[in-house]
Design a protein around this motif. Structure first.
Motif: not given
Length: 476
Positions: A436-459
């Motif tokens: 359960a903890e590892d699943c969060w470890r895997i996605v947290e770098p993605v969430l951080a990149a999204w939060a900083s605007g490195e990946v655009p939110l498309e529509e």
């Protein structure tokens, strides 16, 4: 240590749950999924002697609670025989409801102490409330062999998942903690394992020498459906990919366990997840998008940002895709593409295994030479093998053909399978604390990149396949 057949069977009758306590009993999850799943178990005679107790923050009368149980049991009653009807009536008549603030110190512990054990406490609550409820419990107040059943997502990030694991470990042993993944029923798990490890034509080629990519897709044609309170704070990545699809990926990628004992199986799942990562610095490693107004199957769907309860400033994605690398000898270099989204044109729940092209096709053949693909459908579980064969009429032309099969199905609803394992003390389908903890470890770098605007939110318009810039996306 020798592992006998008895080691992989559920717990004996002395440790079977006698009381199921559902916290959040007046909520939607209980009425829509939990109680119908329990009803199917009861009808099939797999919850004998069980007492049902509900607890919630709503000040319900016993009549209101009985009405909820009646409506949730109705589907099972329609197909029940005389014995099944008697069992359903017995559970309904013996059930009761308590109005309770589960976060109040001592309140939940006092209630649990009055119940016949072993007790299974099902936290059908938002993650934050579940954590507060656990903090209000203490080990000495719990009957022997108490099970704690937690809904996913388990925590909100790796740190909170670790903190919650610590709280739970102070209350009961790990084998008595059931972190629910209703997406993976026992039939689905063993269908995947049986397909992979019981067939000589598959297991030797199930590696990076022969497989080009693996895709796991959960596309829904449903939109928000009045779930803004939860979903707008989660989004597709947390709600589906972190919570469910990473485990599907692990089942597709794991090495053969020695037995089907929960420890052997969950050790192999944990090994895959520990080896997994996303290179969030690579712009091609993740994509996100949000649906706008559109139509699905003749119904109008409003813009997600205009849905009641949605905060547009959160930039919550309704479609997410990540590329996971599994850094071990079997899978190095093979992308595992996990995708999930809402309000899409076609509902799809499947894994697609695309094999590498053959090294040489004899000169003289014509037609389309397409990659060999294996598709494993989930709910219902199906199998499709896509092959190139000599077509009718012109024996030199290669045409596509598909071999189809239906895989084993279960008599239980998804939450019935979850409850079956809980009542029997079988944690095979539950998520172990470290994974359960590892699943969060895997996605947290993605969430951080999204939060900083490195990946655009498309529509993308509701009812479409997704953003036009994504192209055809997964294998079709």
């Amino acid at each position: 240590m020798d592992t006998s057949e008895h080691d992989i069977l559920p717990a004996d009758a002395d440790t079977r749950v006698r009381t199921l306590l559902i916290l959040g009993a007046s909520g939607d999850l209980t009425g829509r999924l939990l109680l119908p799943g329990l009803a199917r178990l009861v009808r099939l005679g797999r919850a004998e002697g069980l007492r049902l107790v509900g607890a919630g923050s709503d000040d319900w009368s016993e009549e209101q609670w009985q009405a909820r149980v009646d409506s949730s049991f109705e589907g099972a009653r329609r197909s029940a025989d005389e014995a099944g009807l008697a069992a359903l009536d017995g559970v309904r008549q013996g059930s009761t409801y308590f109005c309770l603030d589960v976060t109040e110190q001592g309140a939940l512990a006092t209630l649990v102490a009055t119940l016949e054990g072993p007790v299974a406490i099902y936290f059908a609550l938002p993650p934050a409330v579940s954590q507060l409820a656990c903090s209000a419990l203490y080990a000495d107040a719990l009957p022997k062999s108490t099970r704690l059943v937690m809904e996913k997502p388990f925590g909100t990030d790796q740190a909170s998942a670790h903190a919650l694991n610590t709280k739970l470990a102070a209350l009961v042993p790990e084998e008595n903690i059931h972190r629910v993944d209703h997406f993976l029923g026992k039939a689905t798990v063993f269908n995947i394992l049986g397909l992979r490890f019981a067939n000589r034509i598959l297991e030797p080629v199930w590696n990076n020498l022969h497989i080009e990519k693996v895709e796991v897709v959960f596309d829904e044609d449903l939109s928000l459906e009045n779930r803004a309170r939860y979903y707008d704070g989660a989004g597709a990545l947390r709600d589906m990919i972190q919570s469910h699809l990473l485990h599907v990926m692990a089942l597709l990628a794991l090495n053969a366990p020695s037995t089907l004992h929960e420890r052997d199986l969950r050790d192999q799942i944990g090994s895959v997840l520990r080896a997994s990562s996303v290179d969030a610095g690579n712009p091609d490693s993740s994509r996100r998008a949000r649906y706008t107004a559109g139509g699905i199957a003749g119904r109008s769907v409003p813009d997600y940002a205009a849905e009641p309860g949605v905060d547009p400033a959160r930039d919550t994605e309704t479609l997410a895709e990540i590329v996971v690398s599994i850094n071990n000898d079997r899978w190095a270099g093979v992308p595992f593409i996990l995708r999930s989204g809402k309000a899409l044109a076609v509902k799809r729940k499947e894994a697609i295994i695309t094999f590498r092209p053959v090294s040489h096709v004899p000169t003289g053949f014509t037609g389309q030479d397409s990659p060999t693909r294996l598709r494993i459908g989930f709910g219902p579980d199906t199998l499709q093998l896509e092959l190139d064969v000599n077509g009718p009429g012109d024996i030199f032309s290669l045409d596509r053909t598909v071999l189809r099969a239906e895989l084993n199905a279960t008599d239980l609803l998804p939450y019935g399978e979850v409850l079956d394992g809980v009542l029997a003390g079988d944690p095979t389908l539950s998520v172990r604390g470290d994974t359960a903890e590892d699943c969060w470890r895997i996605v947290e770098p993605v969430l951080a990149a999204w939060a900083s605007g490195e990946v655009p939110l498309e529509e993308y318009p509701a009812g479409s396949p997704g953003p036009a810039s994504w192209g055809p996306g997964t294998a079709t």
